[in-house]
Design a protein around this motif. Structure first.
Motif, PDB file in Angstrom:
ATOM      1  N   GLN A 214       0.818  -1.204   0.000  1.00  0.00           N
ATOM      2  CA  GLN A 214       0.000   0.000   0.000  1.00  0.00           C
ATOM      3  C   GLN A 214       0.856   1.259   0.000  1.00  0.00           C
ATOM      4  N   TYR A 215       2.014   1.182   0.697  1.00  0.00           N
ATOM      5  CA  TYR A 215       2.914   2.335   0.705  1.00  0.00           C
ATOM      6  C   TYR A 215       3.642   2.485  -0.633  1.00  0.00           C
ATOM      7  N   PHE A 216       4.051   1.361  -1.218  1.00  0.00           N
ATOM      8  CA  PHE A 216       4.800   1.401  -2.467  1.00  0.00           C
ATOM      9  C   PHE A 216       3.944   1.855  -3.651  1.00  0.00           C
ATOM     10  N   ARG A 217       2.621   1.730  -3.550  1.00  0.00           N
ATOM     11  CA  ARG A 217       1.772   2.116  -4.677  1.00  0.00           C
ATOM     12  C   ARG A 217       1.879   3.604  -4.966  1.00  0.00           C
ATOM     13  N   HIS A 218       2.301   4.392  -3.973  1.00  0.00           N
ATOM     14  CA  HIS A 218       2.482   5.824  -4.203  1.00  0.00           C
ATOM     15  C   HIS A 218       3.682   6.112  -5.110  1.00  0.00           C
ATOM     16  N   LEU A 219       4.524   5.111  -5.306  1.00  0.00           N
ATOM     17  CA  LEU A 219       5.707   5.282  -6.154  1.00  0.00           C
ATOM     18  C   LEU A 219       5.514   4.670  -7.535  1.00  0.00           C
ATOM     19  N   ASP A 220       4.308   4.164  -7.821  1.00  0.00           N
ATOM     20  CA  ASP A 220       4.132   3.448  -9.088  1.00  0.00           C
ATOM     21  C   ASP A 220       4.187   4.370 -10.310  1.00  0.00           C
ATOM     22  N   GLY A 221       4.151   5.678 -10.090  1.00  0.00           N
ATOM     23  CA  GLY A 221       4.269   6.602 -11.213  1.00  0.00           C
ATOM     24  C   GLY A 221       5.702   6.808 -11.679  1.00  0.00           C
ATOM     25  N   ILE A 222       6.676   6.336 -10.886  1.00  0.00           N
ATOM     26  CA  ILE A 222       8.081   6.557 -11.238  1.00  0.00           C
ATOM     27  C   ILE A 222       8.449   5.805 -12.512  1.00  0.00           C
ATOM     28  N   ALA A 223       7.892   4.604 -12.700  1.00  0.00           N
ATOM     29  CA  ALA A 223       8.211   3.817 -13.895  1.00  0.00           C
ATOM     30  C   ALA A 223       7.778   4.554 -15.156  1.00  0.00           C
ATOM     31  N   ALA A 224       6.553   5.088 -15.145  1.00  0.00           N
ATOM     32  CA  ALA A 224       6.061   5.845 -16.307  1.00  0.00           C
ATOM     33  C   ALA A 224       6.886   7.112 -16.514  1.00  0.00           C
ATOM     34  N   LEU A 225       7.241   7.775 -15.412  1.00  0.00           N
ATOM     35  CA  LEU A 225       8.065   8.980 -15.502  1.00  0.00           C
ATOM     36  C   LEU A 225       9.412   8.662 -16.135  1.00  0.00           C
ATOM     37  N   ALA A 226      10.029   7.558 -15.725  1.00  0.00           N
ATOM     38  CA  ALA A 226      11.332   7.165 -16.271  1.00  0.00           C
ATOM     39  C   ALA A 226      11.247   6.889 -17.766  1.00  0.00           C
ATOM     40  N   LEU A 227      10.192   6.199 -18.192  1.00  0.00           N
ATOM     41  CA  LEU A 227      10.007   5.929 -19.622  1.00  0.00           C
ATOM     42  C   LEU A 227       9.846   7.229 -20.405  1.00  0.00           C
ATOM     43  N   ARG A 228       9.060   8.142 -19.859  1.00  0.00           N
ATOM     44  CA  ARG A 228       8.814   9.405 -20.546  1.00  0.00           C
ATOM     45  C   ARG A 228      10.092  10.229 -20.661  1.00  0.00           C
ATOM     46  N   ILE A 229      10.848  10.333 -19.562  1.00  0.00           N
ATOM     47  CA  ILE A 229      12.079  11.116 -19.561  1.00  0.00           C
ATOM     48  C   ILE A 229      13.087  10.532 -20.542  1.00  0.00           C
ATOM     49  N   TYR A 230      13.117   9.214 -20.638  1.00  0.00           N
ATOM     50  CA  TYR A 230      14.036   8.552 -21.572  1.00  0.00           C
ATOM     51  C   TYR A 230      13.672   8.860 -23.019  1.00  0.00           C
ATOM     52  N   LEU A 231      12.378   8.847 -23.325  1.00  0.00           N
ATOM     53  CA  LEU A 231      11.928   8.991 -24.709  1.00  0.00           C
ATOM     54  C   LEU A 231      11.899  10.435 -25.199  1.00  0.00           C
ATOM     55  N   VAL A 232      11.723  11.393 -24.296  1.00  0.00           N
ATOM     56  CA  VAL A 232      11.576  12.797 -24.705  1.00  0.00           C
ATOM     57  C   VAL A 232      12.736  13.284 -25.574  1.00  0.00           C
ATOM     58  N   PRO A 233      13.997  13.191 -25.124  1.00  0.00           N
ATOM     59  CA  PRO A 233      15.074  13.721 -25.976  1.00  0.00           C
ATOM     60  C   PRO A 233      15.240  12.962 -27.285  1.00  0.00           C
ATOM     61  N   ILE A 234      14.906  11.677 -27.296  1.00  0.00           N
ATOM     62  CA  ILE A 234      15.026  10.871 -28.519  1.00  0.00           C
ATOM     63  C   ILE A 234      14.087  11.404 -29.594  1.00  0.00           C
ATOM     64  N   PHE A 235      12.806  11.581 -29.234  1.00  0.00           N
ATOM     65  CA  PHE A 235      11.841  12.059 -30.224  1.00  0.00           C
ATOM     66  C   PHE A 235      12.039  13.536 -30.545  1.00  0.00           C
ATOM     67  N   TRP A 236      12.464  14.323 -29.561  1.00  0.00           N
ATOM     68  CA  TRP A 236      12.694  15.737 -29.813  1.00  0.00           C
ATOM     69  C   TRP A 236      13.829  15.931 -30.816  1.00  0.00           C
ATOM     70  N   MET A 237      14.933  15.223 -30.625  1.00  0.00           N
ATOM     71  CA  MET A 237      16.077  15.357 -31.538  1.00  0.00           C
ATOM     72  C   MET A 237      15.741  14.829 -32.929  1.00  0.00           C
ATOM     73  N   ALA A 238      14.991  13.727 -32.985  1.00  0.00           N
ATOM     74  CA  ALA A 238      14.590  13.181 -34.291  1.00  0.00           C
ATOM     75  C   ALA A 238      13.686  14.155 -35.027  1.00  0.00           C
ATOM     76  N   GLY A 239      12.729  14.752 -34.330  1.00  0.00           N
ATOM     77  CA  GLY A 239      11.828  15.710 -34.939  1.00  0.00           C
ATOM     78  C   GLY A 239      12.538  16.985 -35.356  1.00  0.00           C
ATOM     79  N   GLN A 240      13.453  17.461 -34.496  1.00  0.00           N
ATOM     80  CA  GLN A 240      14.223  18.664 -34.816  1.00  0.00           C
ATOM     81  C   GLN A 240      15.077  18.461 -36.063  1.00  0.00           C
ATOM     82  N   ASN A 241      15.683  17.303 -36.169  1.00  0.00           N
ATOM     83  CA  ASN A 241      16.522  17.006 -37.330  1.00  0.00           C
ATOM     84  C   ASN A 241      15.691  16.994 -38.616  1.00  0.00           C
ATOM     85  N   LYS A 242      14.508  16.398 -38.548  1.00  0.00           N
ATOM     86  CA  LYS A 242      13.616  16.386 -39.717  1.00  0.00           C
ATOM     87  C   LYS A 242      13.164  17.796 -40.080  1.00  0.00           C
TER      88      LYS A 242
END
Length: 204
Positions: free
Chosen positions: A17-45
């Motif tokens: 029950q306490y750990f469920r408050h941290l379940d958003g970290i996984a989604a946050l990590a995925l988002r932070i990882y993907l942001v610069p990848i798509f931003w740089m790809a889009g900027q280059n295009k």
């Protein structure tokens, strides 16, 4: 013994029950990882948009896609807009869909003919004929640089490699986007979460 097992299970359930408050970290990590990848790809295009359109449409050295201007515009918009929305955690599930489509198109049209590996490594799994053939070329390139160049300086920022341009990276990003469709933006760390809480106030 039964009492001990029940106590352990109760403690385990309470801990979850306490750990469920941290379940958003996984989604946050995925988002932070993907942001610069798509931003740089889009900027280059975007910065080389005419070249992007030409590459999308050319049947000889490009992708030979129909409506290349439209396709290039959609890909650029999806990557730039997707990067911004992923950074904010806003409409995360929705924006993941065009990015998934972009990754599927990239896999099928650009990377698939090169096999799995992004970086050629003959000793790694899924090494195809193209990767195996690269070993001799890489060794020859090293030999030339060692004999005629400052090899230590040239490789001081990293090892000399051959880009195989297989589906490895695009497939990884695709899997991460599929996970975001399930996870959403994540608890506490996304605009989606706070927008949902705000909207729920009006439903009660």
């Amino acid at each position: 013994m039964k009492y001990l097992i029940n106590s352990v299970l109760h403690w385990y359930q309470q801990s979850l029950q306490y750990f469920r408050h941290l379940d958003g970290i996984a989604a946050l990590a995925l988002r932070i990882y993907l942001v610069p990848i798509f931003w740089m790809a889009g900027q280059n295009k975007l910065m080389h948009f005419n070249d992007t359109v030409a590459w999308f449409g050319n049947p000889d050295w490009g992708l030979d896609l129909p409506f290349p201007t439209l396709m290039a515009g959609l890909a650029t918009s999806a990557e730039l807009g997707g990067a911004v929305l992923l950074a904010l955690g806003l409409f995360t599930r929705l924006v993941s869909i065009p990015l998934i489509i972009t990754m599927i198109v990239a896999i099928l049209t650009v990377h698939l003919p090169n096999g799995w590996q992004a970086i050629a490594d003959a000793n790694a799994p899924f090494a195809n004929a193209q990767v195996l053939a690269s070993s001799e070329k890489l060794e020859k390139a090293r030999e030339i640089l060692q004999n005629y160049g400052n090899y230590d300086w040239l490789t001081s920022s990293g090892s000399l490699v051959i880009l195989n341009n297989g589906i490895e990276f695009a497939a990884t990003y695709l899997i991460m986007l599929l996970a975001l469709i399930v996870l959403g933006g994540g608890r506490y760390f996304s605009s989606d979460y706070w927008l949902s809480r705000y909207m729920n106030k009006f439903r009660k």
